[in-house]
Design a protein around this motif. Structure first.
Motif, short mmCIF file in Angstrom:
data_model
loop_
_atom_site.label_atom_id
_atom_site.label_comp_id
_atom_site.label_asym_id
_atom_site.label_seq_id
_atom_site.Cartn_x
_atom_site.Cartn_y
_atom_site.Cartn_z
N THR A 2 0.88 -1.18 0.00
CA THR A 2 0.00 0.00 0.00
C THR A 2 0.91 1.22 0.00
O THR A 2 2.09 1.11 0.34
N PRO A 3 0.40 2.40 -0.36
CA PRO A 3 1.25 3.60 -0.32
C PRO A 3 1.88 3.82 1.05
O PRO A 3 3.06 4.18 1.14
N ALA A 4 1.13 3.56 2.12
CA ALA A 4 1.66 3.79 3.47
C ALA A 4 2.78 2.80 3.81
O ALA A 4 3.81 3.19 4.37
N ILE A 5 2.57 1.52 3.47
CA ILE A 5 3.60 0.51 3.75
C ILE A 5 4.85 0.79 2.93
O ILE A 5 5.98 0.73 3.44
N ALA A 6 4.68 1.11 1.65
CA ALA A 6 5.82 1.39 0.78
C ALA A 6 6.59 2.61 1.26
O ALA A 6 7.83 2.61 1.28
N GLU A 7 5.87 3.64 1.69
CA GLU A 7 6.54 4.85 2.19
C GLU A 7 7.31 4.55 3.48
O GLU A 7 8.45 5.01 3.66
N PHE A 8 6.70 3.76 4.37
CA PHE A 8 7.36 3.44 5.64
C PHE A 8 8.69 2.73 5.39
O PHE A 8 9.73 3.11 5.95
N TRP A 9 8.67 1.68 4.54
CA TRP A 9 9.89 0.91 4.34
C TRP A 9 10.90 1.66 3.47
O TRP A 9 12.11 1.47 3.62
N SER A 10 10.44 2.51 2.59
CA SER A 10 11.37 3.34 1.82
C SER A 10 12.17 4.25 2.75
O SER A 10 13.40 4.34 2.65
N LYS A 11 11.48 4.90 3.68
CA LYS A 11 12.16 5.79 4.63
C LYS A 11 13.06 5.00 5.57
O LYS A 11 14.15 5.44 5.92
N SER A 12 12.59 3.80 5.97
CA SER A 12 13.40 2.96 6.85
C SER A 12 14.72 2.58 6.19
O SER A 12 15.80 2.68 6.80
#
Length: 293
Positions: free
Chosen positions: A187-197
């Motif tokens: 999802t956009p939220a999951i992808a954004e979280f792991w991208s930043k991580s």
């Protein structure tokens, strides 16, 4: 994001990142060690760490392997055997003499090594979305991926004879990695979280060196096919039918090689992706409750 808790262990003078359910280890409960997949951190297991039903029955101890999260060592070079020994020493330092162990993808390679190195300390294995082979030509004929072709240009570009204090991981790495791992579960939220991580964990010169060696380990690890018959504890293997990394043929062949295990079983989860505990957390909760007692 990387773990906020760390502990020092002797092997490679490593600092180990970890997270514990309920904020503490209860000596009256069994413990399940969780080892995260490639480019993830202990936060990958947040749903399990915060699960009230699991927390009521057991301690959950998420340990970040070398090259991941807050875990780091004095040497630039390390292997999955080193990560297994570091995890065992972290258990000991935290007062956990015996535990069950669960690993996703590379986490499966680590927990299998833990069971080989310390059979008296590992009570059972839950392996998820993994393979016990090296990245062999044989495995590729059976639906497994070829990581070397993908990662080699990145490993070469991440090599440097001088410090790279401004290093930042690019989307050309992050997006394909997350695409393979998350698939339809993204999802956009999951992808954004792991991208930043990923960008935070692997920032700067130290981050570049960690990522380079973690990636080399994926491409050049040794296989365990002639060793896993020595594992004595129960092994429960879960594989998603939509896993683009290891497919469904290899697990069916390799589960039969756990000839010394008290019980070795394989379960397929329909439409499960590579990050199976993200796409199917309920099924993974049930798998944990079945194993840990």
């Amino acid at each position: 994001m990387a773990s906020t808790q760390t502990i020092q262990v002797p092997h490679l003078d490593a600092t180990v990142g970890y997270e514990v359910s309920n904020g503490k280890l209860d000596a009256a409960k069994p413990t399940l060690v969780l080892v995260n997949p490639f480019c993830a951190t202990a936060e990958y297991y947040r749903a399990q760490l915060d699960d009230a039903a699991l927390g009521a029955r057991m301690n959950l101890l998420a340990i970040e392997p070398l090259g991941h999260g807050a875990t780091a060592c004095a040497a630039d070079h390390f292997t999955y055997w080193d990560s297994a020994l570091v995890a065992l020493q972290a258990m000991q330092a935290l007062g956990v003499s015996k535990a069950y162990a669960l690993g996703v993808s590379q986490g499966g390679w680590v927990v299998a090594r833990m069971a080989l190195l310390a059979p008296e300390r590992i009570l059972g294995l839950v392996t998820i979305a993994t393979s016990m082979d090296c990245e062999s030509a044989d495995s590729r004929t059976k639906g497994c991926w070829d990581p070397a072709a993908f990662v080699t240009p990145f490993v070469q570009s991440w090599s440097s004879s001088t410090p790279t204090h401004d290093f930042v991981v690019g989307d050309d790495w992050i997006q394909p990695v997350l695409g393979l791992a998350l698939g339809s579960a993204s999802t956009p939220a999951i992808a954004e979280f792991w991208s930043k991580s990923i960008q935070r964990v692997y920032a700067g010169d130290h981050g570049r060196r960690k990522l380079r060696m973690a990636t080399i380990n994926v491409a050049e690890r040794d296989g365990l096919l002639l060793r896993i018959g020595d594992i004595k504890c129960p092994v429960h293997w879960y594989q998603g039918t939509a896993d683009p990394i290891f497919g469904t043929t290899v697990p069916q062949e390799q589960i039969k090689l756990f000839t010394g295990s008290k019980e070795a079983k394989l379960s397929f989860i329909e439409d499960g992706v590579h990050f199976l505990s993200v796409s199917h957390p309920k099924e993974i909760q049930e798998a944990i409750l079945e194993m840990v007692h």
